[in-house]
Design a protein around this motif. Structure first.
Motif, PDB file in Angstrom:
ATOM      1  N   THR A   1       0.929  -1.122   0.051  1.00 12.35           N
ATOM      2  CA  THR A   1       0.255  -0.065   0.105  1.00 12.35           C
ATOM      3  C   THR A   1       0.740   1.309   0.030  1.00 12.35           C
ATOM      4  O   THR A   1       0.708   1.930  -0.872  1.00 12.35           O
ATOM      5  CB  THR A   1      -0.812   0.108   1.255  1.00 12.35           C
ATOM      6  N   SER A   2       1.876   1.235   0.855  1.00 10.05           N
ATOM      7  CA  SER A   2       2.805   2.358   0.864  1.00 10.05           C
ATOM      8  C   SER A   2       3.629   2.490  -0.458  1.00 10.05           C
ATOM      9  O   SER A   2       3.822   3.569  -0.934  1.00 10.05           O
ATOM     10  CB  SER A   2       3.937   2.115   2.024  1.00 10.05           C
ATOM     11  N   PHE A   3       3.773   1.294  -1.028  1.00  7.76           N
ATOM     12  CA  PHE A   3       4.397   1.467  -2.219  1.00  7.76           C
ATOM     13  C   PHE A   3       3.711   2.005  -3.423  1.00  7.76           C
ATOM     14  O   PHE A   3       4.277   3.056  -4.191  1.00  7.76           O
ATOM     15  CB  PHE A   3       4.941  -0.123  -2.853  1.00  7.76           C
TER      16      PHE A   3
ATOM     17  N   LEU B   1       6.254   4.525 -16.428  1.00  9.41           N
ATOM     18  CA  LEU B   1       6.026   3.767 -15.323  1.00  9.41           C
ATOM     19  C   LEU B   1       7.021   2.671 -14.680  1.00  9.41           C
ATOM     20  O   LEU B   1       7.202   2.534 -13.315  1.00  9.41           O
ATOM     21  CB  LEU B   1       4.830   3.094 -15.692  1.00  9.41           C
ATOM     22  N   PRO B   2       7.594   1.932 -15.555  1.00 11.34           N
ATOM     23  CA  PRO B   2       8.793   1.074 -15.108  1.00 11.34           C
ATOM     24  C   PRO B   2       9.800   1.794 -14.209  1.00 11.34           C
ATOM     25  O   PRO B   2      10.236   1.367 -13.089  1.00 11.34           O
ATOM     26  CB  PRO B   2       9.255   0.559 -16.226  1.00 11.34           C
ATOM     27  N   LEU B   3      10.169   3.040 -14.722  1.00 16.18           N
ATOM     28  CA  LEU B   3      11.355   3.808 -14.049  1.00 16.18           C
ATOM     29  C   LEU B   3      10.468   4.345 -12.707  1.00 16.18           C
ATOM     30  O   LEU B   3      11.421   4.022 -11.544  1.00 16.18           O
ATOM     31  CB  LEU B   3      11.677   4.931 -14.833  1.00 16.18           C
ATOM     32  N   VAL B   4       9.403   4.718 -12.695  1.00 15.93           N
ATOM     33  CA  VAL B   4       8.913   5.300 -11.326  1.00 15.93           C
ATOM     34  C   VAL B   4       8.555   4.099 -10.490  1.00 15.93           C
ATOM     35  O   VAL B   4       8.973   4.258  -9.236  1.00 15.93           O
ATOM     36  CB  VAL B   4       7.300   5.801 -11.681  1.00 15.93           C
ATOM     37  N   ALA B   5       8.101   2.810 -10.754  1.00 16.99           N
ATOM     38  CA  ALA B   5       8.228   1.583 -10.080  1.00 16.99           C
ATOM     39  C   ALA B   5       9.608   1.264  -9.537  1.00 16.99           C
ATOM     40  O   ALA B   5       9.520   0.922  -8.180  1.00 16.99           O
ATOM     41  CB  ALA B   5       7.458   0.552 -10.774  1.00 16.99           C
TER      42      ALA B   5
ATOM     43  N   PHE C   1      12.905   3.184  -2.706  1.00 21.43           N
ATOM     44  CA  PHE C   1      12.554   4.136  -1.268  1.00 21.43           C
ATOM     45  C   PHE C   1      11.855   3.185  -0.412  1.00 21.43           C
ATOM     46  O   PHE C   1      12.256   3.394   0.735  1.00 21.43           O
ATOM     47  CB  PHE C   1      11.477   5.357  -1.793  1.00 21.43           C
ATOM     48  N   ILE C   2      10.972   2.217  -0.888  1.00 20.60           N
ATOM     49  CA  ILE C   2      10.422   1.275   0.101  1.00 20.60           C
ATOM     50  C   ILE C   2      11.504   0.516   0.823  1.00 20.60           C
ATOM     51  O   ILE C   2      11.277   0.096   2.089  1.00 20.60           O
ATOM     52  CB  ILE C   2       9.424   0.756  -0.463  1.00 20.60           C
TER      53      ILE C   2
END
Length: 315
Positions: A208-210, A241-245, A251-252
């Motif tokens: 969820t945080s991710f 999107l893949p880069l953002v993920a 970070f997580i």
């Protein structure tokens, strides 16, 4: 040795993953706990590029989706009604036609379909809505900010709506059981329902945080998209999107092992959101989460070695 176990709530159960194995434990209708353990070879092990920071997050995101769907389907198989049994017969027919590859093909179709719905709902719809507001607001940066706010609002609305469903409420309770069990294990406390129940149902490495971090980081990345064509803006968002993920995963991962004040501040919104996606479980649910951990991790041996190490440090 740090514990790097992650998990997911499923229908009347919990999945736990440790390294190259995952286990899914389900409380069957007869009250007994069924645990299934599977091996999983990461895509990164075959392709060293995806062992690097950011790239490993891309691979992990897709692998988590695949494993998540497989375990959800497995848990659902214990609670099939007549309609689902009809679907199972359809799957059996496809297996006859497609052979051994049927399950992978079906899983691929479901994965693509799920991604399409998610992208449409959480990426394209907020963009279209923000473009409509652009007719009233001329500031490009404000429009991009509004796109992010709309995306978060849609996600929060979605969570609130599904949380009203009785089945989802129970999934959220198992989600809480998963977090409590991992928190207990990471604290070096024996896994008993009584001990686990004392721990928080929130965890910094939660999916969820991710998702929330993905939404925040996407706002930053999308500020750099400077094209006039609408369809090209949408395509570039999808390509980002893949880069953002990948960045969100890093970070997580950092948040799960760092107590730095800045990391704690950025983790708080995701933790607050978990108050919606987790509920307090009962002891029967915690028992299922513990059984899932035991399928992939010898926590007794781990705690014994941990305490021996602490004793040596004291001497």
């Amino acid at each position: 040795m740090a514990v790097r176990i992650g998990g997911q709530a499923v229908i009347e159960g919990v999945m736990m993953k440790n390294m190259d194995r995952y286990a899914v434990s389900v409380r069957k209708p007869n009250g007994k706990i069924e645990t299934k353990v599977e091996e999983c070879v990461s895509f990164a092990e075959k392709h060293p590029l995806f062992q690097l920071p950011v790239f490993r997050g891309m691979a992990n995101f897709l692998e988590s989706m695949v494993i998540g769907m497989k375990t959800l389907n497995y848990s659902a198989s214990f609670y099939e009604d007549e309609e689902e049994q009809t679907e199972s017969r359809t799957e059996q027919l496809l297996e006859k036609i497609l052979g051994e590859k049927a399950e992978k093909i079906i899983m691929g179709i479901v994965l693509v379909f799920s991604l399409a719905i998610s992208i449409g709902l959480f990426m394209i719809l907020p963009y279209i809505a923000s473009e409509a507001l652009g007719k009233l607001i001329r500031n490009e940066y404000v429009i991009l900010f509004m796109e992010g706010i709309i995306r978060i609002a849609i996600f929060l609305g979605y969570i609130v709506l599904i949380s009203r469903m009785e089945d989802i409420k129970r999934v959220f309770m198992y989600h809480g059981a998963e977090h409590k069990t991992i928190n207990c294990l990471e604290a070096g406390v024996p896994l008993t329902p009584e001990n686990v129940d004392n721990f928080s149902r929130l965890h910094k490495r939660c999916g969820t945080s991710f998702i929330f971090i993905v939404m925040i980081i996407s706002m930053v990345f999308f500020f750099f998209i400077r094209v006039d064509t609408i369809w090209l803006r949408i395509v570039l968002r999808l390509l980002f999107l893949p880069l953002v993920a990948g960045v969100s995963y890093e970070f997580i991962r950092l948040a799960g092992s760092s107590d730095h004040p800045l990391v704690q501040i950025f983790s708080k919104p995701g933790l607050a959101l978990q108050r919606l996606t987790t509920k307090e479980p009962d002891h029967s649910m915690i028992e299922v989460a513990i059984a899932s951990v035991e399928g992939v991790f010898d926590w007794r041996e781990y705690l014994e070695n941990l305490h021996k190490g602490e004793q040596k440090e004291d001497e």
